[in-house]
Design a protein around this motif. Structure first.
Motif: not given
Length: 424
Positions: A81-96
């Motif tokens: 039930g968690q939506t990932v709304d961004a990938i930062d390929r430079t920092a290598k992170t996902v935000r959810f």
């Protein structure tokens, strides 16, 4: 070298994502595995949603890829039930998540799948308009079909593809009245062509399904929020208590696009462009399942395949590639495969033969009795094969496809000549 300090993140909680997580563990990866899905249900398989589960023949528990306890037992961090709304390929992170949780990844796998295409016509906000993609959709639709069957209600289905036909079959088994509307001249026209599409039309007509070909829905008419009828662009009006939109699915690429990953054009099905190892334009980001546009070496093209076998095999192939083992079961080497069950007809299809790619269809067996194998052939080479109510022939059919060599079409049509003898 992969070690215990690394974190692999999988975005998408379907079959491909779950099988990728499983493969990472069975291949010995000891690092952190994080699986993020936007549904609240544990990862499940989709074929039962329009087949056994929709018909009430399969239990709800049977659709899940793993037992719920499997994820904790295998140290897979599951976020439902968690939506990932961004990938930062430079920092290598996902935000959810609602709180914007950030998690670092060393390798990232996108298995975000596809979503049903929507009808862009008046009336789609009525209560009786449905889609079928998720378990929640199937649960709702199962109750709808049962009620329609009980009350002699009408279901109009927009789209005569696999989902449309499988739901039509289920609806008739419940006793509902069914009308299928499609702009093509036959069902499954873009997959099977006119030669075999008509076979499926007759199968359904025999069970009471009405078809309206060469037309599209233009309006769903309702009253007090409920569906009353569906109108088409040729002026027809079909009574309806419910409408199912089964007009295909679109790859869920918004996250990948926002991250700047290369996307395929529409001619190749859209989706995220990957190489033979399912690696995207970013060497640390992979994609598998319905969202991935994969090079299909056997046919010298690039395709996006939306079928169960692609997710089943693509997830593990991506996981092995992430571990530096891309040659083991690489997705691009597999022959595309799917299956369907409608009434008393069971079918398996292997290969890739869109209309225009073949010059003849060779039938082996009795098409009238619906016990046969059909081969799509170009210049004597087998591009695809479909076995209908004939079993245990997938391997020799796929061997013929892989051979990419001319075969004797008379022998191909002769049931007395073993298929095993035809491949060079």
């Amino acid at each position: 070298m992969v070690d215990a300090d690394q974190t692999f993140v999988i975005v998408g909680g379907g079959l491909a994502g779950a099988k990728a997580a499983e493969t990472l563990r069975t291949e010995g990866f000891t690092g952190r595995v994080i699986l993020i899905g936007d549904e609240r249900d544990h990862p499940y398989e989709r074929p039962p949603l329009s087949k056994g589960y929709l018909l009430g023949k399969d239990a709800r528990e049977s659709v899940f890829v793993h037992e719920p306890a499997w994820y904790a037992q295998n140290d897979v961090e599951l976020h439902l039930g968690q939506t990932v709304d961004a990938i930062d390929r430079t920092a290598k992170t996902v935000r959810f998540g609602e709180d914007g949780t950030l998690v670092h990844y060393d390798k990232l796998l996108l298995t975000t799948g596809a979503e049903p295409r929507r009808l862009d016509i008046p009336g789609t906000d009525l209560a009786g308009v449905h889609h079928l993609r998720r378990l929640a959709h199937a649960e709702r639709l199962k109750g709808v079909l049962a009620a329609l069957g009980r009350d002699n209600g009408h279901l109009v289905i927009a789209g005569a593809g696999w989902i449309g036909l499988e739901v039509a079959a289920a609806a008739r088994e419940y006793g509902a009245e069914v009308t299928v509307v499609d702009p093509s001249p036959t069902p499954l026209h873009g997959v099977l062509g006119p030669e075999l599409g008509e076979l499926f039309a007759e199968l359904h007509r025999e069970r009471g399904v009405r078809f309206h070909f060469g037309a599209r829905l233009t309006e769903i008419v309702g009253q007090d929020g409920m569906v009353l009828a569906a109108r088409t662009d040729d002026g027809e009006e079909h009574p309806a208590h419910d409408v199912l939109a089964a007009i295909g699915a679109a790859p869920r690429v918004a996250l990948a696009e926002a991250a700047g990953l290369e996307l395929a054009d529409r001619a190749h099905g859209g989706g995220v462009v990957v190489d033979a190892g399912l690696r995207t334009s970013d060497p640390d980001v992979y994609a598998a399942g319905d969202v991935a546009s994969v090079p299909l070496g056997l046919f010298d093209t690039r395709v996006r395949v939306e079928h169960w076998a692609n997710a089943l095999n693509g997830g593990p192939a991506a996981a092995r590639s992430m571990l530096g083992k891309p040659g083991e079961g690489a997705a691009h080497e597999r022959v595309p495969y799917f299956f369907t069950d409608q009434y008393d007809l069971g079918m398996e299809y292997s290969g890739w033969a869109p209309p225009g790619s073949y010059d003849q269809v060779v039938i082996r067996g009795d098409a009238g009795k619906r016990e046969f194998i059909a081969f799509w052939v170009a210049e004597g080479r087998v591009l695809a094969g479909m076995n209908v109510n004939v079993w245990d022939v997938t391997e020799p059919i796929q061997r013929l496809i892989r051979a990419k060599a001319p075969v004797d079409t008379d022998a191909l049509a002769d049931p007395h000549v073993p298929l095993e003898n035809l491949a060079p």
